[in-house]
Design a protein around this motif. Sequence first.
Motif, PDB file in Angstrom:
ATOM      1  N   UNK A   1       0.833  -1.207   0.000  1.00  0.00           N
ATOM      2  CA  UNK A   1       0.000   0.000   0.000  1.00  0.00           C
ATOM      3  C   UNK A   1       0.867   1.256   0.000  1.00  0.00           C
ATOM      4  N   UNK A   2       1.960   1.234   0.772  1.00  0.00           N
ATOM      5  CA  UNK A   2       2.862   2.385   0.811  1.00  0.00           C
ATOM      6  C   UNK A   2       3.572   2.584  -0.526  1.00  0.00           C
ATOM      7  N   UNK A   3       4.014   1.486  -1.164  1.00  0.00           N
ATOM      8  CA  UNK A   3       4.675   1.598  -2.462  1.00  0.00           C
ATOM      9  C   UNK A   3       3.725   2.150  -3.524  1.00  0.00           C
ATOM     10  N   UNK A   4       2.492   1.682  -3.516  1.00  0.00           N
ATOM     11  CA  UNK A   4       1.504   2.212  -4.468  1.00  0.00           C
ATOM     12  C   UNK A   4       1.266   3.700  -4.230  1.00  0.00           C
ATOM     13  N   UNK A   5       1.243   4.083  -2.968  1.00  0.00           N
ATOM     14  CA  UNK A   5       1.048   5.497  -2.662  1.00  0.00           C
ATOM     15  C   UNK A   5       2.197   6.352  -3.136  1.00  0.00           C
ATOM     16  N   UNK A   6       3.433   5.854  -2.955  1.00  0.00           N
ATOM     17  CA  UNK A   6       4.616   6.606  -3.406  1.00  0.00           C
ATOM     18  C   UNK A   6       4.631   6.721  -4.925  1.00  0.00           C
ATOM     19  N   UNK A   7       4.279   5.627  -5.622  1.00  0.00           N
ATOM     20  CA  UNK A   7       4.252   5.661  -7.092  1.00  0.00           C
ATOM     21  C   UNK A   7       3.229   6.669  -7.598  1.00  0.00           C
ATOM     22  N   UNK A   8       2.076   6.670  -6.996  1.00  0.00           N
ATOM     23  CA  UNK A   8       1.043   7.632  -7.388  1.00  0.00           C
ATOM     24  C   UNK A   8       1.489   9.061  -7.119  1.00  0.00           C
ATOM     25  N   UNK A   9       2.171   9.261  -5.998  1.00  0.00           N
ATOM     26  CA  UNK A   9       2.657  10.602  -5.651  1.00  0.00           C
ATOM     27  C   UNK A   9       3.706  11.082  -6.648  1.00  0.00           C
ATOM     28  N   UNK A  10       4.636  10.200  -7.039  1.00  0.00           N
ATOM     29  CA  UNK A  10       5.669  10.585  -8.004  1.00  0.00           C
ATOM     30  C   UNK A  10       5.060  10.904  -9.367  1.00  0.00           C
ATOM     31  N   UNK A  11       4.070  10.107  -9.783  1.00  0.00           N
ATOM     32  CA  UNK A  11       3.416  10.367 -11.067  1.00  0.00           C
ATOM     33  C   UNK A  11       2.720  11.721 -11.050  1.00  0.00           C
ATOM     34  N   UNK A  12       2.111  12.047  -9.931  1.00  0.00           N
ATOM     35  CA  UNK A  12       1.446  13.349  -9.824  1.00  0.00           C
ATOM     36  C   UNK A  12       2.458  14.479  -9.843  1.00  0.00           C
ATOM     37  N   UNK A  13       3.609  14.277  -9.208  1.00  0.00           N
ATOM     38  CA  UNK A  13       4.651  15.297  -9.214  1.00  0.00           C
ATOM     39  C   UNK A  13       5.190  15.527 -10.624  1.00  0.00           C
TER      40      UNK A  13
END
Length: 212
Positions: free
Chosen positions: A127-139
């Motif tokens: 769940x944390x890895x998915x959250x980080x990936x989504x955050x980087x894509x948004x950035x």
Amino acid sequence: MGRGKIEIKRIENSSNRQVTYSKRRNGIMKKAKEISVLCDAQVSVIIFASSGKMHEFCSPSTTLVDMLDQYHKLSGKRLWDAKHEHLDNEINRIKKENDSMQIELRHLKGEDISTLNYKELMVLEEALENGVSTLKAKQMEFVRMMRKHNEMIEEENQNLQFKLRQLHLDPMDDNVMESQGVYDHQGVADYEAQMPFAFRVQPMQPNLQERF
């Protein structure tokens, strides 16, 4: 002579009805207090007048809520309708969901994870890895938008600068310039040097030489 027996029926006269209500209500409240004290009984009395005004008495050793709860358990009668029961169940469900979300939030923060087993930790890590990936894509999306915006501003700035230089190079009075026969070659050369390549006028035959 003894006191006459009163027929038990509705008193039509409103004034007499109010007086009788007040007297009998006080008598009932008095008897409730007496039996509560003399017999150590738990007594609760609620009276509503025809006007809607409420009068109540409850033994000091208990509360009305406790009395109703005890009555519900011993009698088995439903004190709340299905609508109220549904709302109560919905409130309990929301409370449980909120408690579960609070626990999950603490786990995501790295708190209270000592009691989690291996599988639960793996799920939390995913769940944390998915959250980080989504955050980087948004950035990255935000960075691309900012770059495109800056490019548009730079292009617009260049166009404005070109138009400004063009305005400064235009003669103030074309008629005066034509009558004097003045032609500023240096100004034209500077103007052509600053003009974008697409706007420059090219000679038809640049290698043509004068022949005598």
